[in-house]
Motif scaffolding. Structure first.
Motif, mmCIF file in Angstrom:
data_model
loop_
_atom_site.group_PDB
_atom_site.id
_atom_site.type_symbol
_atom_site.label_atom_id
_atom_site.label_comp_id
_atom_site.label_asym_id
_atom_site.label_seq_id
_atom_site.Cartn_x
_atom_site.Cartn_y
_atom_site.Cartn_z
ATOM 1 N N ARG A 1 0.817 -1.213 0.000
ATOM 2 C CA ARG A 1 0.000 0.000 0.000
ATOM 3 C C ARG A 1 0.855 1.269 0.000
ATOM 4 N N ASP A 2 2.151 1.101 0.230
ATOM 5 C CA ASP A 2 3.099 2.216 0.328
ATOM 6 C C ASP A 2 2.628 3.243 1.366
ATOM 7 N N VAL A 3 2.303 2.733 2.533
ATOM 8 C CA VAL A 3 1.900 3.568 3.664
ATOM 9 C C VAL A 3 3.032 3.564 4.686
ATOM 10 N N VAL A 4 3.453 4.751 5.097
ATOM 11 C CA VAL A 4 4.459 4.906 6.137
ATOM 12 C C VAL A 4 3.810 5.679 7.287
ATOM 13 N N ALA A 5 3.778 5.084 8.454
ATOM 14 C CA ALA A 5 3.113 5.741 9.578
ATOM 15 C C ALA A 5 3.746 5.291 10.889
ATOM 16 N N MET A 6 3.515 6.098 11.931
ATOM 17 C CA MET A 6 3.983 5.733 13.260
ATOM 18 C C MET A 6 2.994 6.226 14.301
ATOM 19 N N LYS A 7 2.691 5.351 15.252
ATOM 20 C CA LYS A 7 1.890 5.767 16.411
ATOM 21 C C LYS A 7 2.813 5.991 17.597
ATOM 22 N N TRP A 8 2.617 7.106 18.280
ATOM 23 C CA TRP A 8 3.335 7.431 19.515
ATOM 24 C C TRP A 8 2.271 7.427 20.604
ATOM 25 N N VAL A 9 2.288 6.375 21.430
ATOM 26 C CA VAL A 9 1.187 6.137 22.353
ATOM 27 C C VAL A 9 1.702 6.000 23.775
ATOM 28 N N SER A 10 0.931 6.508 24.718
ATOM 29 C CA SER A 10 1.295 6.408 26.130
ATOM 30 C C SER A 10 0.175 5.739 26.907
ATOM 31 N N ALA A 11 0.568 5.042 27.982
ATOM 32 C CA ALA A 11 -0.386 4.457 28.921
ATOM 33 C C ALA A 11 0.084 4.800 30.327
ATOM 34 N N PHE A 12 -0.667 5.657 31.003
ATOM 35 C CA PHE A 12 -0.348 6.116 32.353
ATOM 36 C C PHE A 12 -1.557 5.834 33.250
ATOM 37 N N PRO A 13 -1.598 4.650 33.881
ATOM 38 C CA PRO A 13 -2.768 4.283 34.684
ATOM 39 C C PRO A 13 -3.119 5.291 35.771
ATOM 40 N N ALA A 14 -2.120 5.968 36.336
ATOM 41 C CA ALA A 14 -2.375 6.938 37.414
ATOM 42 C C ALA A 14 -3.192 8.126 36.938
ATOM 43 N N ASN A 15 -3.307 8.315 35.632
ATOM 44 C CA ASN A 15 -4.077 9.451 35.132
ATOM 45 C C ASN A 15 -5.558 9.356 35.500
ATOM 46 N N ALA A 16 -6.034 8.153 35.763
ATOM 47 C CA ALA A 16 -7.446 7.996 36.122
ATOM 48 C C ALA A 16 -7.785 8.820 37.358
ATOM 49 N N SER A 17 -6.886 8.855 38.323
ATOM 50 C CA SER A 17 -7.125 9.626 39.547
ATOM 51 C C SER A 17 -6.971 11.121 39.316
ATOM 52 N N ARG A 18 -6.391 11.501 38.193
ATOM 53 C CA ARG A 18 -6.207 12.913 37.856
ATOM 54 C C ARG A 18 -7.336 13.437 36.961
ATOM 55 N N GLY A 19 -8.241 12.553 36.590
ATOM 56 C CA GLY A 19 -9.284 12.943 35.659
ATOM 57 C C GLY A 19 -8.795 13.083 34.240
ATOM 58 N N LEU A 20 -7.676 12.386 33.917
ATOM 59 C CA LEU A 20 -7.082 12.446 32.585
ATOM 60 C C LEU A 20 -7.167 11.091 31.907
ATOM 61 N N PRO A 21 -7.116 11.040 30.578
ATOM 62 C CA PRO A 21 -7.124 9.748 29.883
ATOM 63 C C PRO A 21 -5.916 8.905 30.279
ATOM 64 N N THR A 22 -6.131 7.623 30.493
ATOM 65 C CA THR A 22 -5.006 6.742 30.817
ATOM 66 C C THR A 22 -4.207 6.385 29.571
ATOM 67 N N ILE A 23 -4.850 6.389 28.420
ATOM 68 C CA ILE A 23 -4.178 6.093 27.154
ATOM 69 C C ILE A 23 -4.371 7.273 26.216
ATOM 70 N N SER A 24 -3.285 7.737 25.617
ATOM 71 C CA SER A 24 -3.364 8.839 24.665
ATOM 72 C C SER A 24 -2.261 8.665 23.632
ATOM 73 N N GLY A 25 -2.392 9.374 22.532
ATOM 74 C CA GLY A 25 -1.342 9.257 21.525
ATOM 75 C C GLY A 25 -1.663 9.996 20.240
ATOM 76 N N LEU A 26 -0.688 9.977 19.360
ATOM 77 C CA LEU A 26 -0.794 10.574 18.038
ATOM 78 C C LEU A 26 -0.370 9.543 16.993
ATOM 79 N N ILE A 27 -0.914 9.672 15.794
ATOM 80 C CA ILE A 27 -0.440 8.900 14.648
ATOM 81 C C ILE A 27 0.020 9.899 13.588
ATOM 82 N N ILE A 28 1.219 9.675 13.082
ATOM 83 C CA ILE A 28 1.783 10.507 12.021
ATOM 84 C C ILE A 28 1.880 9.669 10.758
ATOM 85 N N VAL A 29 1.324 10.176 9.674
ATOM 86 C CA VAL A 29 1.443 9.532 8.356
ATOM 87 C C VAL A 29 2.390 10.378 7.518
#
Length: 306
Positions: free
Chosen positions: A64-92
């Motif tokens: 398909r000639d697709v070049v991409a990368m996901k930069w993803v984080s998982a911070f379980p402690a964010n739940a107590s902060r009212g923040l998403p525990t998983i977040s990230g970006l995808i760059i094509v």
């Protein structure tokens, strides 16, 4: 110069292919990987806080000639902060110039891609006549898996268990404990949190003779003995599995027999089947590549560079 645009989660959702289309895209990508048509290095990770990580997940899909990368984080402690525990970006990136062409919020793709990967495994490897699916851990991943199972089998019976699960809705049966959920199931999906030292409970004695086991939470709930008893043990990427073993995960597990892509190229065999989805960047890339193609027509993203 290649233009650069940004898509937020709602815009990504608007441009996403249907689940049925995603199943075909992911199947195609696993098979391409088995044929050597995907460049997929093991994902490097950072661990700046205990129990947290950030992973880089690059991939090049040659056909398909697709070049991409996901930069993803998982911070379980964010739940107590009212923040998403998983977040990230995808760059094509533009495969011709290497310039970034599209940056998108990764949450929508991350939320469904693992369940779609499991769906590809179920579609090919679940025994004929499968009906009952057990899901251990009914958070976001559990709900996504239930939705994909219903696409594959509208009359599927889903039984779920979680330590605080009470009323999941949507016709989901709640089991009193993990063993009660697993016993009698044709497909077993474990999708609980991965925190600290694993304390797996799913034992071969719990499993139906003709069962497909899908531990998307790695070794958190499935005992190593299941990998030893499996007639087929496949992972989505063997080097990635080996890199996790080197970091201390999957202690005591048997070596995989091969990849899911290789299994998709052959007729299913064996009785007890185990497929461990590790979360490889090629699956994010194929869906992100399709989103990019649709964005070229829709032009709904925010221009960052023209």
């Amino acid at each position: 110069m290649t233009s650069l645009s940004w898509l937020d989660r709602d815009q990504v959702r608007e441009l996403m292919p249907s689940v049925e289309e995603q199943l075909d895209l992911v199947h195609e990508t696993y098979v391409a990987s088995a044929r050597g048509r995907v460049e997929l290095p093991p994902k490097p990770g950072l661990h700046p806080r205990e129990g947290a990580f950030l992973n880089a997940m690059p991939a090049w899909l040659m056909d398909r000639d697709v070049v991409a990368m996901k930069w993803v984080s998982a911070f379980p402690a964010n739940a107590s902060r009212g923040l998403p525990t998983i977040s990230g970006l995808i760059i094509v990136n533009d495969p011709e110039t290497g310039l970034p062409a599209l940056v998108m919020d990764a949450e929508e793709i991350t939320a469904i891609r693992t369940a779609v990967a499991s769906g590809v495994a179920v579609r090919h490897l679940a025994h004929p006549g499968w009906q009952r699916v057990a899901i251990l851990g009914y958070g976001a991943q559990g709900r996504s898996h239930a939705a994909v199972m219903r696409v594959l089998h509208p009359d599927v019976e889903v039984v779920a268990w979680g330590p605080r699960l009470t009323a999941p809705g949507h016709g989901i049966e709640v089991a009193p404990d993990a063993r009660s959920a697993v016993e009698g199931a044709d497909v077993v999906i474990t999708s609980g949190p991965m925190r600290g030292e694993p304390a797996p409970v799913v034992d071969p004695a719990w499993l139906s003779p003709r069962c497909l086991v899908l531990p998307v939470d790695y070794d958190a709930q499935v005992r190593p003995e299941v990998s030893m008893a499996a007639d087929l043990f496949a992972v989505d990427d063997v080097p990635q599995f080996e890199s996790f073993v080197e970091r201390g995960s999957f202690a005591g597990w048997a070596a995989p027999h091969g990849t899911l892509g290789e299994a998709l190229l052959t007729e299913p065999s064996g009785v007890l089947r185990l497929v461990c989805s590790l979360g490889v960047g090629s699956i994010d890339a194929v869906i992100a590549g399709e989103v990019w193609e649709r964005e070229k027509v829709a032009r709904i993203g925010l221009p960052l560079r023209s």
